[in-house]
Design a protein around this motif. Structure first.
Motif, PDB file in Angstrom:
ATOM      1  N   UNK A  75       0.916  -1.251   0.054  1.00  0.00           N
ATOM      2  CA  UNK A  75      -0.061   0.075  -0.015  1.00  0.00           C
ATOM      3  C   UNK A  75       0.828   1.357   0.038  1.00  0.00           C
ATOM      4  N   UNK A  76       1.912   1.204   0.566  1.00  0.00           N
ATOM      5  CA  UNK A  76       2.972   2.273   0.715  1.00  0.00           C
ATOM      6  C   UNK A  76       3.403   2.536  -0.649  1.00  0.00           C
ATOM      7  N   UNK A  77       3.980   1.601  -1.153  1.00  0.00           N
ATOM      8  CA  UNK A  77       4.641   1.480  -2.544  1.00  0.00           C
ATOM      9  C   UNK A  77       3.516   2.109  -3.473  1.00  0.00           C
ATOM     10  N   UNK A  78       2.314   1.835  -3.670  1.00  0.00           N
ATOM     11  CA  UNK A  78       1.328   2.145  -4.345  1.00  0.00           C
ATOM     12  C   UNK A  78       1.123   3.781  -4.320  1.00  0.00           C
ATOM     13  N   UNK A  79       1.416   4.291  -3.169  1.00  0.00           N
ATOM     14  CA  UNK A  79       1.415   5.705  -2.960  1.00  0.00           C
ATOM     15  C   UNK A  79       2.690   6.417  -3.568  1.00  0.00           C
ATOM     16  N   UNK A  80       3.702   5.631  -3.972  1.00  0.00           N
ATOM     17  CA  UNK A  80       4.814   6.671  -4.294  1.00  0.00           C
ATOM     18  C   UNK A  80       4.650   7.183  -5.795  1.00  0.00           C
ATOM     19  N   UNK A  81       5.236   8.339  -5.943  1.00  0.00           N
ATOM     20  CA  UNK A  81       4.934   9.085  -7.266  1.00  0.00           C
ATOM     21  C   UNK A  81       5.817   8.301  -8.408  1.00  0.00           C
ATOM     22  N   UNK A  82       5.624   8.859  -9.647  1.00  0.00           N
ATOM     23  CA  UNK A  82       6.087   8.248 -10.659  1.00  0.00           C
ATOM     24  C   UNK A  82       7.411   8.658 -10.896  1.00  0.00           C
ATOM     25  N   UNK A  83       8.265   7.824 -11.486  1.00  0.00           N
ATOM     26  CA  UNK A  83       9.634   7.796 -11.698  1.00  0.00           C
ATOM     27  C   UNK A  83       9.955   8.751 -12.846  1.00  0.00           C
ATOM     28  N   UNK A  84      10.577  10.018 -12.536  1.00  0.00           N
ATOM     29  CA  UNK A  84      10.896  11.040 -13.640  1.00  0.00           C
ATOM     30  C   UNK A  84      12.327  10.708 -14.212  1.00  0.00           C
ATOM     31  N   UNK A  85      12.694  10.509 -15.401  1.00  0.00           N
ATOM     32  CA  UNK A  85      13.974  10.130 -15.818  1.00  0.00           C
ATOM     33  C   UNK A  85      14.826  11.568 -15.704  1.00  0.00           C
ATOM     34  N   UNK A  86      15.959  11.390 -15.287  1.00  0.00           N
ATOM     35  CA  UNK A  86      16.742  12.347 -15.247  1.00  0.00           C
ATOM     36  C   UNK A  86      17.240  13.076 -16.620  1.00  0.00           C
ATOM     37  N   UNK A  87      17.462  14.147 -16.771  1.00  0.00           N
ATOM     38  CA  UNK A  87      17.932  14.696 -18.135  1.00  0.00           C
ATOM     39  C   UNK A  87      19.212  14.062 -18.093  1.00  0.00           C
ATOM     40  N   UNK A  88      19.827  14.122 -19.484  1.00  0.00           N
ATOM     41  CA  UNK A  88      21.043  13.829 -19.717  1.00  0.00           C
ATOM     42  C   UNK A  88      22.069  14.925 -19.418  1.00  0.00           C
ATOM     43  N   UNK A  89      21.650  16.079 -19.660  1.00  0.00           N
ATOM     44  CA  UNK A  89      22.272  17.166 -19.614  1.00  0.00           C
ATOM     45  C   UNK A  89      21.419  18.496 -19.571  1.00  0.00           C
ATOM     46  N   UNK A  90      21.848  19.636 -19.042  1.00  0.00           N
ATOM     47  CA  UNK A  90      20.842  20.722 -19.067  1.00  0.00           C
ATOM     48  C   UNK A  90      21.814  21.822 -19.694  1.00  0.00           C
ATOM     49  N   UNK A  91      20.783  22.823 -20.166  1.00  0.00           N
ATOM     50  CA  UNK A  91      21.553  24.021 -20.773  1.00  0.00           C
ATOM     51  C   UNK A  91      21.281  25.245 -19.910  1.00  0.00           C
ATOM     52  N   UNK A  92      22.559  25.866 -19.713  1.00  0.00           N
ATOM     53  CA  UNK A  92      22.298  27.096 -18.882  1.00  0.00           C
ATOM     54  C   UNK A  92      22.961  28.333 -19.534  1.00  0.00           C
ATOM     55  N   UNK A  93      22.196  29.391 -19.343  1.00  0.00           N
ATOM     56  CA  UNK A  93      22.352  30.519 -19.995  1.00  0.00           C
ATOM     57  C   UNK A  93      22.746  31.607 -19.035  1.00  0.00           C
ATOM     58  N   UNK A  94      23.908  32.388 -19.015  1.00  0.00           N
ATOM     59  CA  UNK A  94      23.980  33.200 -18.176  1.00  0.00           C
ATOM     60  C   UNK A  94      24.570  34.716 -18.744  1.00  0.00           C
ATOM     61  N   UNK A  95      24.670  35.815 -18.278  1.00  0.00           N
ATOM     62  CA  UNK A  95      25.145  36.902 -18.784  1.00  0.00           C
ATOM     63  C   UNK A  95      26.263  37.403 -17.789  1.00  0.00           C
ATOM     64  N   UNK A  96      27.287  37.664 -18.428  1.00  0.00           N
ATOM     65  CA  UNK A  96      28.695  38.228 -17.697  1.00  0.00           C
ATOM     66  C   UNK A  96      28.126  39.169 -16.686  1.00  0.00           C
ATOM     67  N   UNK A  97      28.689  39.196 -15.456  1.00  0.00           N
ATOM     68  CA  UNK A  97      28.240  40.183 -14.501  1.00  0.00           C
ATOM     69  C   UNK A  97      29.627  40.697 -13.929  1.00  0.00           C
ATOM     70  N   UNK A  98      29.640  41.925 -13.450  1.00  0.00           N
ATOM     71  CA  UNK A  98      31.189  42.341 -12.922  1.00  0.00           C
ATOM     72  C   UNK A  98      31.565  41.551 -11.755  1.00  0.00           C
ATOM     73  N   UNK A  99      32.727  41.358 -11.542  1.00  0.00           N
ATOM     74  CA  UNK A  99      33.147  40.683 -10.133  1.00  0.00           C
ATOM     75  C   UNK A  99      32.271  41.071  -8.702  1.00  0.00           C
ATOM     76  N   UNK A 100      31.843  40.050  -8.068  1.00  0.00           N
ATOM     77  CA  UNK A 100      31.027  40.302  -7.063  1.00  0.00           C
ATOM     78  C   UNK A 100      29.540  40.472  -7.123  1.00  0.00           C
ATOM     79  N   UNK A 101      28.959  40.699  -8.447  1.00  0.00           N
ATOM     80  CA  UNK A 101      27.841  40.469  -8.612  1.00  0.00           C
ATOM     81  C   UNK A 101      27.286  39.116  -8.964  1.00  0.00           C
ATOM     82  N   UNK A 102      25.803  39.151  -8.606  1.00  0.00           N
ATOM     83  CA  UNK A 102      25.265  37.915  -8.957  1.00  0.00           C
ATOM     84  C   UNK A 102      25.060  37.613 -10.269  1.00  0.00           C
TER      85      UNK A 102
END
Length: 133
Positions: A75-102
């Motif tokens: 019964x506890x197993x039946x209540x578990x959520x579905x498996x979500x396959x992890x992505x092989x990779x992700x793509x991250x975009x960022x803009x350069x910021x001056x030193x010390x800025x987020x």
């Protein structure tokens, strides 16, 4: 009683049983980092074409050759959520910021259908034929 084995030996197609030994299904995928010996959990399917459920490593009890016993009842197993396959990779975009800025980054979702196993592969895994030649 069979000897315990490492999580690193678990393969798709192994039998999964609940805490009292009742059959639940079969392992479809094992998640973790084998290089760091970190076991995250299992994807367990109850039927050949059923969407697998995710079982966290904390809910995995005894591991013996060909069988994984959970610490959960059915019964506890039946209540578990579905498996979500992890992505092989992700793509991250960022803009350069001056030193010390987020730096801000944005996660770009990939199409999850690209990561799903093909139907013939799932059937072969379920029947225990995957990897055989």
């Amino acid at each position: 009683m069979a000897d315990s084995v490492s999580w690193l030996l678990i393969e798709p197609g192994w039998h999964v049983v609940d805490a009292s030994g009742g059959g639940i299904g079969k392992v479809e995928a094992v998640t973790g980092d084998s290089n760091a010996d970190i076991f995250d959990g299992l994807a367990v399917a109850t039927e050949m074409l059923a969407r697998p459920k995710y079982v966290p490593a904390e809910q995995v009890g005894a591991i013996t050759d060909g069988t994984v016993q959970l610490t959960l009842e059915r019964s506890a197993f039946d209540a578990l959520g579905e498996y979500e396959e992890p992505a092989d990779s992700i793509e991250v975009e960022s803009e350069k910021a001056p030193l010390g800025e987020r730096l801000e980054a944005k996660l770009i979702d990939e199409d999850p259908r690209e990561h799903r196993e093909t139907l013939p592969r799932r059937i072969a895994t379920w029947l225990g034929l995957a990897g055989r030649r």
